[in-house]
Design a protein around this motif. Structure first.
Motif, mmCIF file in Angstrom:
data_model
loop_
_atom_site.group_PDB
_atom_site.id
_atom_site.type_symbol
_atom_site.label_atom_id
_atom_site.label_comp_id
_atom_site.label_asym_id
_atom_site.label_seq_id
_atom_site.Cartn_x
_atom_site.Cartn_y
_atom_site.Cartn_z
ATOM 1 N N VAL A 87 0.869 -1.181 0.000
ATOM 2 C CA VAL A 87 0.000 0.000 0.000
ATOM 3 C C VAL A 87 0.906 1.231 0.000
ATOM 4 C CG1 VAL A 87 -1.704 1.338 1.300
ATOM 5 C CG2 VAL A 87 -1.858 -1.163 1.244
ATOM 6 N N ASN A 88 0.922 1.945 -1.136
ATOM 7 C CA ASN A 88 1.735 3.156 -1.277
ATOM 8 C C ASN A 88 0.834 4.372 -1.112
ATOM 9 O OD1 ASN A 88 4.483 2.070 -2.364
ATOM 10 N ND2 ASN A 88 2.928 0.991 -3.573
ATOM 11 N N VAL A 89 1.032 5.120 -0.043
ATOM 12 C CA VAL A 89 0.177 6.274 0.249
ATOM 13 C C VAL A 89 0.677 7.473 -0.558
ATOM 14 C CG1 VAL A 89 -0.737 7.755 2.074
ATOM 15 C CG2 VAL A 89 -0.190 5.355 2.565
ATOM 16 N N LEU A 90 -0.249 8.072 -1.340
ATOM 17 C CA LEU A 90 0.154 9.110 -2.291
ATOM 18 C C LEU A 90 0.243 10.496 -1.670
ATOM 19 C CD1 LEU A 90 -1.796 8.102 -5.529
ATOM 20 C CD2 LEU A 90 0.433 7.311 -4.683
ATOM 21 N N SER A 91 1.119 11.323 -2.276
ATOM 22 C CA SER A 91 1.207 12.728 -1.881
ATOM 23 C C SER A 91 0.451 13.565 -2.912
ATOM 24 C CB SER A 91 2.666 13.180 -1.817
ATOM 25 O OG SER A 91 3.126 13.490 -3.120
ATOM 26 N N ARG A 110 1.175 1.860 -16.640
ATOM 27 C CA ARG A 110 0.969 2.318 -15.256
ATOM 28 C C ARG A 110 2.320 2.454 -14.547
ATOM 29 N NH1 ARG A 110 -4.582 -0.760 -13.023
ATOM 30 N NH2 ARG A 110 -5.659 -0.616 -14.992
ATOM 31 N N PHE A 111 3.149 1.415 -14.626
ATOM 32 C CA PHE A 111 4.401 1.425 -13.861
ATOM 33 C C PHE A 111 5.461 2.327 -14.500
ATOM 34 C CE2 PHE A 111 2.322 -2.167 -11.883
ATOM 35 C CZ PHE A 111 2.655 -1.972 -10.553
ATOM 36 N N ALA A 112 5.320 2.625 -15.810
ATOM 37 C CA ALA A 112 6.278 3.520 -16.469
ATOM 38 C C ALA A 112 6.122 4.951 -15.962
ATOM 39 C CB ALA A 112 6.072 3.468 -17.979
ATOM 40 N N GLY A 113 5.061 5.245 -15.256
ATOM 41 C CA GLY A 113 4.769 6.603 -14.803
ATOM 42 C C GLY A 113 5.500 7.025 -13.538
ATOM 43 N N ALA A 114 6.331 6.148 -12.945
ATOM 44 C CA ALA A 114 7.019 6.513 -11.685
ATOM 45 C C ALA A 114 8.208 5.577 -11.468
ATOM 46 C CB ALA A 114 6.042 6.388 -10.510
ATOM 47 N N SER A 115 9.000 5.850 -10.404
ATOM 48 C CA SER A 115 10.145 4.992 -10.053
ATOM 49 C C SER A 115 9.750 4.080 -8.901
ATOM 50 C CB SER A 115 11.333 5.843 -9.611
ATOM 51 O OG SER A 115 11.718 6.674 -10.645
ATOM 52 N N VAL A 125 7.421 -0.765 -4.579
ATOM 53 C CA VAL A 125 7.347 0.305 -3.584
ATOM 54 C C VAL A 125 7.601 1.622 -4.319
ATOM 55 C CG1 VAL A 125 8.419 1.261 -1.508
ATOM 56 C CG2 VAL A 125 8.156 -1.224 -1.755
ATOM 57 N N LEU A 126 6.618 2.513 -4.269
ATOM 58 C CA LEU A 126 6.737 3.801 -4.963
ATOM 59 C C LEU A 126 7.813 4.642 -4.290
ATOM 60 C CD1 LEU A 126 5.583 5.867 -7.039
ATOM 61 C CD2 LEU A 126 3.910 6.505 -5.272
ATOM 62 N N GLU A 127 8.820 5.075 -5.087
ATOM 63 C CA GLU A 127 9.998 5.760 -4.524
ATOM 64 C C GLU A 127 9.642 6.955 -3.649
ATOM 65 O OE1 GLU A 127 13.203 3.466 -5.021
ATOM 66 O OE2 GLU A 127 13.160 5.419 -4.052
ATOM 67 N N ASP A 128 8.716 7.805 -4.112
ATOM 68 C CA ASP A 128 8.429 9.019 -3.343
ATOM 69 C C ASP A 128 7.044 8.987 -2.670
ATOM 70 O OD1 ASP A 128 7.145 9.142 -5.754
ATOM 71 O OD2 ASP A 128 7.620 11.242 -6.159
ATOM 72 N N ALA A 129 6.593 7.788 -2.311
ATOM 73 C CA ALA A 129 5.337 7.690 -1.555
ATOM 74 C C ALA A 129 5.509 8.343 -0.189
ATOM 75 C CB ALA A 129 4.940 6.223 -1.380
ATOM 76 N N LEU A 130 4.416 8.846 0.393
ATOM 77 C CA LEU A 130 4.487 9.381 1.760
ATOM 78 C C LEU A 130 4.866 8.270 2.722
ATOM 79 C CD1 LEU A 130 1.364 11.687 2.218
ATOM 80 C CD2 LEU A 130 3.727 12.345 1.738
ATOM 81 N N VAL A 131 4.230 7.111 2.522
ATOM 82 C CA VAL A 131 4.551 5.919 3.312
ATOM 83 C C VAL A 131 4.146 4.695 2.501
ATOM 84 C CG1 VAL A 131 2.398 6.211 4.616
ATOM 85 C CG2 VAL A 131 4.116 4.703 5.516
ATOM 86 N N SER A 132 4.921 3.630 2.661
ATOM 87 C CA SER A 132 4.599 2.371 1.980
ATOM 88 C C SER A 132 4.521 1.262 3.021
ATOM 89 C CB SER A 132 5.669 2.028 0.938
ATOM 90 O OG SER A 132 5.702 3.022 -0.066
#
Ligand SMILES: NC(=O)C1=CN([C@@H]2O[C@H](COP(=O)(O)OP(=O)(O)OC[C@H]3O[C@@H](n4cnc5c(N)ncnc54)[C@H](O)[C@@H]3O)[C@@H](O)[C@H]2O)C=CC1
Ligand SMILES: Cc1cc2nc3c(=O)[nH]c(=O)nc-3n(C[C@H](O)[C@H](O)[C@H](O)COP(=O)(O)O)c2cc1C
Length: 179
Positions: A87-91, A110-115, A125-132
């Motif tokens: 669960v990657n919490v978005l900013s 979908r996955f090409a849109g972020a690191s 795990v989304l690199e710049d998620a608020l929390v994962s």
């Protein structure tokens, strides 16, 4: 103090027609602000991810979240068969990413849109998620159109800066301080 409100209070009338009940329910739910997350998975059944607001804390012992996933979603087989999810919490910076994961777009796009990286389960795990929250699915309950996934948390990664992304009235908002 004489406080007047301009809120119209309607009598609650049970709705017999299921289509009307669904519409009324969705319109009501649109008034419930919710944090936006991207839930991802990876494993033998492949990589997948979807935007989700139906996520909440269940208990801290052991740390457990629940995620409600539509059985008809293209991601459903991958998530349930892999048995792991993150669960990657978005900013507030992630509105476009949320739209990308909100349906219809092929998984590669979908996955090409972020690191992405990973923690312990292998779920992205989304690199710049608020929390994962990296989780293992420990139980699955029948919620009708949705499966309710009980997920034990294996690992957590968080960052201190950034505002949350809120979905309210079918649009995105930034979760700044109220005062
Ligand atoms: N829990 C879910 O499955 C959710 C699904 N969505 C899907 O995203 C798309 C866009 O949604 P909106 O623009 O917010 O308009 P909408 O009118 O479809 O949904 C309004 C609100 O109702 C709830 N909702 C929507 N579909 C639901 C479902 N199948 N089961 C349980 N609750 C549901 C959500 O809280 C949503 O914010 C739709 O296809 C919708 O089904 C959106 C939010 C939550
Ligand atoms: C803001 C938002 C929140 C959503 N929350 C959920 C959710 O909690 N559970 C769910 O099953 N689907 C939810 N959806 C819909 C899924 O993201 C979508 O069905 C998923 O990406 C799969 O779509 P697909 O079948 O086209 O691949 C949400 C969509 C949006 C835009």
């Amino acid at each position: 103090m004489n406080m007047k409100t301009s809120v119209a209070i309607e009598k609650a009338v049970p709705v017999a027609d299921p289509d009307i009940a669904r519409t009324e329910f969705r319109n009501a739910m649109a008034r419930m602000a919710a944090a936006v997350n991207i839930v991802t998975t990876n494993g033998p059944a492949g990589i997948a991810g979807f935007a989700a607001t139906a996520v909440c804390s269940v208990t801290d012992n052991p740390p457990t979240l629940l995620v409600c996933l539509n059985r008809g979603a293209s991601v459903h087989p991958a998530v349930t068969q892999n048995g792991v999810l993150c669960v990657n919490v978005l900013s507030e910076a992630h509105q476009d990413l949320s739209r990308l994961f909100g349906g219809k777009t092929p998984v590669v796009e979908r996955f090409a849109g972020a690191s992405w990286s990973e923690l312990s389960t292998g779920a992205p795990v989304l690199e710049d998620a608020l929390v994962s929250f990296d989780c293992r699915i420990v139980r699955q309950a029948d919620g009708g159109t949705h499966d309710i996934l009980l997920c034990e948390v294996d690992a957590i990664r968080q960052r201190d800066e950034g505002q949350g992304l809120i979905y309210f009235d079918r649009t995105y908002h930034s979760a700044g301080r109220a005062e």
